[in-house]
Design an enzyme around this catalytic site. Structure first.
Site, short mmCIF file in Angstrom:
data_model
loop_
_atom_site.label_atom_id
_atom_site.label_comp_id
_atom_site.label_asym_id
_atom_site.label_seq_id
_atom_site.Cartn_x
_atom_site.Cartn_y
_atom_site.Cartn_z
CE LYS A 1 -3.60 -2.03 2.99
NZ LYS A 1 -4.79 -1.89 2.14
NE ARG B 1 -10.93 -10.00 -1.41
CZ ARG B 1 -11.28 -9.03 -2.27
NH1 ARG B 1 -11.65 -9.36 -3.49
NH2 ARG B 1 -11.26 -7.77 -1.93
#
Length: 351
Positions: free
Chosen positions: A130, A204
């Site tokens: 990120k 996820r």
């Protein structure tokens, strides 16, 4: 709720108003809910140097032990032996071991309610790192686990007539020589293979293994919560959890719970045709896909692939943070959706 302060590292001298409560069940339930919200806020506000995967699991275990729950914990390489390869893959690059906790409480004869929370204690994004501005709040990436831990505490403290199960996979998504890579193909607990399209879509992955575990037994209700996608925040902002479920009756119950609690949920569609966006030519699924569209929906569809037995399942994509202070909502960690879920569960399983 307005009296909450996070004072682990700084004391606040200003006096705060205190409510004088009447006796009775309503006041007792209000206190239990306030304590549950404070529990979640405290966990979210802790910085990652103080709350890693081990500390998160220990906090959940301590809560369970206070209420007489059964607690099972799995750590490190044991995750592979016990069938949690995605949890291990995401967390193996960190200096602190990944783990998973499985807490059960209540009369086995009561309806089974299972909660699954995402416990990413810090998310660098992995090798798909990120930018620094997007990393600033990543201590809160275990917000789903915190919210459901708070919810579990309220259920147990209120002696709700359910058989409660809380499952939390806990990891730190870090970068090292052992980090999982874009293009890797990983096998999940359910047997489905997953091509890694982006290492920053890690939440996820750990939820997939945890949901597969939950789905191995029949439960009356299965709820998962996670700080999963920026797409959900763009769609509905920080206050509204995006809620997904294929069950119309359950959707109505959860939405009503939000209205009852004054904490609305917002339903988004599980639009099946979008599943093509997470297809892979070399595996059963891609964890991110190539399309820039419908990110919250495709993430929910990914999770749905791991829930094949349970009929009543819902997924909440939430923010778990107040960007600014407002009455009852101090800036910082927030138990987004906790009171809505509690209201819905209490209504469904009232004695």
């Amino acid at each position: 709720l307005a009296a909450y302060r996070f004072e682990r590292f700084r004391r606040f001298d200003a006096g705060l108003p205190r409510l004088v409560l009447p006796g009775g069940g309503a006041a007792e339930q209000g206190v239990r809910l306030a304590e549950a919200v404070w529990t979640a806020r405290d966990l979210i506000n802790l910085p990652a140097n103080e709350l890693g995967p081990g500390e998160l699991l220990e906090a959940i275990a301590a809560l369970g032990q206070r209420h007489g729950a059964e607690v099972r914990r799995i750590h490190g390489e044991e995750l592979l032996a016990k069938g949690f390869p995605l949890v291990h893959a995401v967390g193996r690059a960190a200096a602190r071991q990944p783990g998973l906790i499985d807490l059960t409480w209540g009369d086995p004869r009561h309806p089974k309610v299972t909660l699954v929370g995402k416990g990413v204690c810090f998310d660098t994004g992995g090798l798909d790192i990120k930018p620094s501005s997007n990393m600033l709040l990543m201590k809160k990436d275990m917000g789903g686990a915190a919210v459901l831990t708070g919810l579990a505490s309220a259920i147990m403290a209120g002696a709700m007539p359910v058989r409660l199960r809380l499952i939390v996979p806990a990891v730190e998504n870090s970068i090292s020589g052992s980090a999982f890579r874009p293009g890797d193909i990983l096998r999940s607990r359910k047997g489905l293979t997953v091509e890694i399209g982006n290492t920053d879509a890690e939440g996820r992955l750990i939820l997939a293994d945890a949901l597969a575990l939950a789905d191995e037994e029949e439960c009356d209700l299965l709820l998962d919560a996670s700080t999963l996608t920026g797409a959900a925040r763009v769609a509905v902002g920080p206050d509204l959890p995006a809620m997904f479920t294929p069950d119309e009756a359950l959707a109505a119950e959860l939405l009503q719970g939000g209205l009852d609690a004054g904490e609305p949920l917002w339903r988004l569609p599980l639009h099946a045709p979008y599943r093509r966006m997470i297809e892979s030519s070399v595996a059963d699924l891609n964890n991110a896909g190539q399309s820039p569209f419908a990110g919250a929906i495709t993430a929910a569809l990914f999770l749905q692939s791991f829930v094949t037995r349970t009929q009543r399942w819902a997924h909440l994509d939430l923010f778990a943070w107040n960007p600014e202070s407002r009455p009852g909502r101090p800036k910082g960690g927030e138990a987004t959706g906790l009171q809505a879920l509690h209201a819905a569960i209490a209504r469904r399983y009232r004695p």
